[in-house]
Scaffold this active site. Sequence first.
Site, mmCIF file in Angstrom:
data_model
loop_
_atom_site.group_PDB
_atom_site.id
_atom_site.type_symbol
_atom_site.label_atom_id
_atom_site.label_comp_id
_atom_site.label_asym_id
_atom_site.label_seq_id
_atom_site.Cartn_x
_atom_site.Cartn_y
_atom_site.Cartn_z
ATOM 1 N N GLU A 148 52.136 37.733 81.206
ATOM 2 C CA GLU A 148 51.152 38.428 80.336
ATOM 3 C C GLU A 148 52.028 38.464 78.887
ATOM 4 O O GLU A 148 53.062 39.480 78.824
ATOM 5 C CB GLU A 148 51.060 39.901 80.945
ATOM 6 C CG GLU A 148 50.081 39.752 82.405
ATOM 7 C CD GLU A 148 50.272 41.063 83.004
ATOM 8 O OE1 GLU A 148 49.727 42.008 82.699
ATOM 9 O OE2 GLU A 148 50.742 41.083 84.068
ATOM 10 N N ASP A 204 57.274 42.018 89.163
ATOM 11 C CA ASP A 204 56.403 42.601 88.369
ATOM 12 C C ASP A 204 57.010 43.437 87.209
ATOM 13 O O ASP A 204 57.283 44.636 86.912
ATOM 14 C CB ASP A 204 55.563 43.815 88.870
ATOM 15 C CG ASP A 204 54.401 44.355 88.089
ATOM 16 O OD1 ASP A 204 53.927 43.884 87.127
ATOM 17 O OD2 ASP A 204 53.796 45.315 88.732
ATOM 18 N N HIS A 261 44.927 38.765 80.969
ATOM 19 C CA HIS A 261 45.580 38.629 82.531
ATOM 20 C C HIS A 261 45.240 37.843 83.371
ATOM 21 O O HIS A 261 44.731 38.068 84.522
ATOM 22 C CB HIS A 261 45.038 40.303 82.905
ATOM 23 C CG HIS A 261 46.043 40.708 84.062
ATOM 24 N ND1 HIS A 261 46.511 40.064 85.126
ATOM 25 C CD2 HIS A 261 46.900 42.133 84.107
ATOM 26 C CE1 HIS A 261 47.390 40.826 85.833
ATOM 27 N NE2 HIS A 261 47.580 41.997 85.279
ATOM 28 N N ARG A 308 51.598 50.020 81.441
ATOM 29 C CA ARG A 308 51.573 51.456 81.842
ATOM 30 C C ARG A 308 52.137 52.301 80.666
ATOM 31 O O ARG A 308 53.111 51.917 79.891
ATOM 32 C CB ARG A 308 52.618 51.548 83.018
ATOM 33 C CG ARG A 308 51.882 50.838 84.310
ATOM 34 C CD ARG A 308 52.604 50.678 85.191
ATOM 35 N NE ARG A 308 52.141 50.193 86.644
ATOM 36 C CZ ARG A 308 52.212 48.737 86.752
ATOM 37 N NH1 ARG A 308 52.786 47.953 85.842
ATOM 38 N NH2 ARG A 308 51.674 48.226 87.589
ATOM 39 N N HIS A 311 46.549 49.710 81.875
ATOM 40 C CA HIS A 311 45.716 48.644 81.099
ATOM 41 C C HIS A 311 44.520 49.444 80.761
ATOM 42 O O HIS A 311 43.253 48.969 80.716
ATOM 43 C CB HIS A 311 45.341 47.739 82.312
ATOM 44 C CG HIS A 311 46.283 46.716 82.908
ATOM 45 N ND1 HIS A 311 47.271 46.283 81.905
ATOM 46 C CD2 HIS A 311 46.320 46.012 83.905
ATOM 47 C CE1 HIS A 311 48.173 45.492 82.584
ATOM 48 N NE2 HIS A 311 47.539 45.243 83.854
#
Length: 355
Positions: A319, A254, A182, A86, A111
């Site tokens: 990731e 996350d 991803h 982000r 992304h």
Amino acid sequence: MQQNKAGLSYEAFRGVVDGKAVQLYTLINKAGAEAHFINQGAKLVSLVVPSRTGYTDVVLGHDSLDEYIHSEEAYFGAICGRYANRIARGHFTIDGTSYELPINNGPNSLHGGLKGFNAVIWDGEELAPNKVAFTYTSPDGEEGYPGQLTVHVVYTLTDEGELCIEYEATTTRPTVVNLTNHAYFNLSGEGDPSVHDHTLEIFAKEYLPTDETAIPYGAPAAVAGTPMDFSTPHLIGERIDSDTDQLRWARGYDHTYILDKELGKLAIASRCSSPKTGIVMEVYTDQPGVQLYTGNWMSGNLRGKHDHRYPARAALCLETQHYPDSPNKPEYPSTRLNPGETFRSTTIFRFTLKA
């Protein structure tokens, strides 16, 4: 190659998108492992590796090109860019010039924007039975980013059980670059309903706390004594529902972990294993961070491979990347790329079996 262990139909992935042909590419190694890709998003569709029961596909995805195009999970196995993760409010500046990006994730840009690298058609080239290259040239101004950016991604499936990803990028104007793959992994096999029973270790003593919109808001925080601590092995489900803002806002993990290694050096980032298949996955990277995402927003509604449904937390993503919102945080490692420079990065997913 007409037959494959993943049970994929080559015909189902043939098509023309944005005037360019799309197809399925297959890599094999001497151990019988297989990796399958499409050039729509340079996506990893399937990764079949040895397991206690024979071979197991450990990557979530779809059975056809059409399903990928219309998927509610737009990033399954994709290369994300120009800027993975982000950028706050879709805004950053370079040398005093402001750039505005599409807002596609709450108040932020995620992304690469509305049509990031996950959705474009790459040029694919089979280099060897175990190696494929994908190339995409992003025009100056695409999704608001400055400079024409040419990106090369090479996937290699080694005989040592590794999926190696090598990235290169060059630009015609100063820009920002953050690239990742991803892939959504379930080491018990895609279609298994949960990764709560996976054991995870992340080689990081610190992580980046985020606000309610998943933007880091301050200095790195120590993981010790918190549910964020995977510096020693823990089950993913052990503390994922702890009553903390960080886990509540994200519906699980996350978050970016700051890896305990020298910047730019290839080193181990994480280790994960399944008790059902015995598969162990180690992740190596030269990037400064790894984003742990536990598939918190998957609905279970979409049709995955072989009619499987993917509920929330049926996968984890690791990731490898730079930190979120780095263009707006000069204290973070720089994601700037200038003309005449080449961005290079390597990530390796290594698969073994527990004895």
